[in-house]
Structures are given as C-alpha cells and as structure tokens.
Design a protein around this motif. Structure first.
Motif, PDB file in Angstrom:
ATOM      1  N   LEU A  25       0.837  -1.202   0.000  1.00  0.00           N
ATOM      2  CA  LEU A  25       0.000   0.000   0.000  1.00  0.00           C
ATOM      3  C   LEU A  25       0.868   1.247   0.000  1.00  0.00           C
ATOM      4  N   GLN A  45      -0.056   8.573  -0.608  1.00  0.00           N
ATOM      5  CA  GLN A  45      -0.471   7.185  -0.418  1.00  0.00           C
ATOM      6  C   GLN A  45      -1.111   6.971   0.948  1.00  0.00           C
ATOM      7  N   GLN A  63      -5.781  -2.471  -1.725  1.00  0.00           N
ATOM      8  CA  GLN A  63      -4.797  -3.089  -2.625  1.00  0.00           C
ATOM      9  C   GLN A  63      -5.349  -3.143  -4.037  1.00  0.00           C
ATOM     10  N   LEU A  66      -5.556   0.245  -5.713  1.00  0.00           N
ATOM     11  CA  LEU A  66      -4.240   0.737  -6.093  1.00  0.00           C
ATOM     12  C   LEU A  66      -3.730  -0.006  -7.316  1.00  0.00           C
ATOM     13  N   ARG A  69      -5.295   1.283 -10.333  1.00  0.00           N
ATOM     14  CA  ARG A  69      -4.740   2.578 -10.703  1.00  0.00           C
ATOM     15  C   ARG A  69      -3.423   2.425 -11.464  1.00  0.00           C
ATOM     16  N   ASP A  70      -2.577   1.522 -10.954  1.00  0.00           N
ATOM     17  CA  ASP A  70      -1.270   1.353 -11.576  1.00  0.00           C
ATOM     18  C   ASP A  70      -1.343   0.654 -12.917  1.00  0.00           C
TER      19      ASP A  70
ATOM     20  N   GLU B 127      -8.691   9.990  -7.030  1.00  0.00           N
ATOM     21  CA  GLU B 127      -7.726  10.091  -5.953  1.00  0.00           C
ATOM     22  C   GLU B 127      -7.693  11.489  -5.373  1.00  0.00           C
TER      23      GLU B 127
END
Lengths: 138, 138
Positions: A25, A45, A63, A66, A69-70, B127
């Motif tokens: 995270l 973050q 998780q 994220l 998002r990546d 975000e």
DNA sequence: GTTGACCCTGGACTTAACTCCAATGTTATG
DNA sequence: CATAACATTGGAGTTAAGTCCAGGGTCAAC
C-alpha cells in the motif's frame, strides 16, 4: 522523512507503516543505509489509505484499487471493476445504515425498559422484549 | 433436541454451538451417553444470543448481560451496569450511523466520478477527490 | 568512543469469533 | 451386525489488521 517522523505525523505506529509497505500500500524508497525514505508520494499514499479505511474499505480492497490505478492499460475493464467495487461498498453502507437504525431503536427501547426497572427480576422483561425481536427480525 | 437438529434449526454450525457453550452462553444438559440435549431454555438462550449479536453486542458483552441476569442479588448495581452497557451501545450505534451516512455520501460521489470517467488516467481525479476528504475529515 | 535514540529484518503473537481436525464413542437402519 | 450418520473431546488453524520482539545496524551528541 524517516519512518518515525512519518508515523508520528499520521498518528500511526511504525510497525503499521511497515505492514502497509509489506502489503504494497506504501512504496517508500530506500536510502543508502537501508532506511526507508518517505516523500510526497508516500504522503499521498498514506492519506489515501487513511481515507479509504475510514470509508470502510479493507486492506485487500485498497490493494485492489491501487492495483487498478497502476494498471492503466486495460482501462475499460479497470473502470468497471472500480465502479463495481464502489457499488458494492454503497450497498453495504446502505445495509449497514438501515440495520443500525433499526438496532438503535431496539436498543433504546430496551434501555428505557431497563432504566425503569426497580428490581432486577424484571430483566426477564428485557429478555422477553429481545426475544420478541427474534420473531420479527429473522 | 440433539446438537445437529438444534444447529440446523438456527442455521448455525454445530461447532459454533459448542463454542457458545464453552463461552457459557448456552447451557445444554447432558444425556446419559454424553450427548448434549437442547431444550426450551436453550432455544430462548440461542434466540437471545442471535438478537443481541444482530444488535452489535460482542460475545463478551452477551456474557456480561447473562451474568447480570443470573446474578439477581445485587440488583441496583446490576441494573446500573446493564443500563450503562446499553447506553454505550446506543452511543456507538449513533456514531456508526452518522459515520456511515457520511461515508455513503462520499462513496457515492466518488462512484459518480468513476462512472463518468472514460479513460482510467482519470482515476487520478478520484484520488484527488479522496485526498480532498483527508483535509476535511481528519 | 560510547551512550541513547533511531532504524532494519524475520518471525511470532494478539483478538474475536469461529472453524476444522483426529481419534474415538453411539445410534439408527437395512 | 455392519455401516453410515451422528456425537464427543482437545487442540490446532483461520482471518484481519495489526503489534511486539530479539538481535542486530546507524547515527548524532556529549
């Protein structure tokens, strides 16, 4: 920023920070000496983590978010998954709210009853009330 | 009634029943052969447990309540403790409700945003929204 | 140059509320 | 009477989200 300062800035234990890193995270970089370095990115973050946790997301869900998002490549699929996740969360929240409202009423009623009771034998009354709920609620 | 029937009547696993017994929430008697026998009293007990759990009471709290009930001698003190327990529960429930209502609004807002997004880069927008909350909420 | 305050790691422990398992005993059924 | 479907126990395992610890390295200050 070193882990200690970072942790105290956000009122979190250092161990918890390290735990979040282990769970991917948080992605602090490392100094020469092996110490974690927490920069602007890490602040974003951790703030994201804190808010999402406040909203009732679990670590696993965070998780996932994220990861989505990546993983910008498969955008439509990602979007759908994200929206789905939020939809589920909304449903859960709505459920929770109506449940707790229900529960609040009941507990208040029981408390009234308990407050009025002079001798404790009457706790049986409370019990009866509560058992009455059993028929209705389930 | 034997444990299997009792468990399936209330949609609970037998192990859970045995666990409740170990925690003194249930007091089935024993047959000659060592089997547990669940009677009317046990039905009341399990129904009480189910409702109290639904209301958000923990096992420990239910234990306390049952203890208070059985311990009728010190009536005033018991009453106070009971009322206190319910008061605390009411406060927690109120907190929960307003928190979840807040959270619901936020998650709905975020979801709207996510739904409108065409390409996933814009998840950064989400975000930003979420990070905006960080300032306000904490 | 040695304290004391930090930091590192891997791994064990915690809490709640179950859940599962192995080894063994009991009972209902064909 | 054998077999399957139940019951018993003690104890170990599970999950989530940390929390703690031992054994060690780093660094700033006096």
């Amino acid at each position: 920023m070193k882990i200690g300062d970072f942790a105290s800035k956000y009122q979190i234990q250092t161990d918890t920070i390290r735990y979040y890193e282990k769970e991917n995270l948080l992605t602090p970089i490392r100094r020469e000496n092996g110490y974690r370095e927490f920069d602007e990115e890490c602040e974003k973050q951790i703030q994201l983590i804190i808010v999402l946790k406040q909203l009732g997301f679990t670590i696993k869900e965070i998780q996932q978010l994220l990861l989505l998002r990546d993983n910008k490549s498969i955008s439509t699929e990602c979007k759908d998954t994200t929206v789905l996740l939020f939809d589920q969360k909304i449903m859960k929240l709505e459920e929770r709210i109506s449940f707790y409202q229900q529960a609040l009423k009941v507990v208040q009623a029981i408390k009234e009853l308990a407050s009025d009771v002079k001798y404790l034998e009457n706790i049986d009354d409370i019990e009866k009330q509560v058992l009455g709920l059993f028929q209705k609620d389930l």
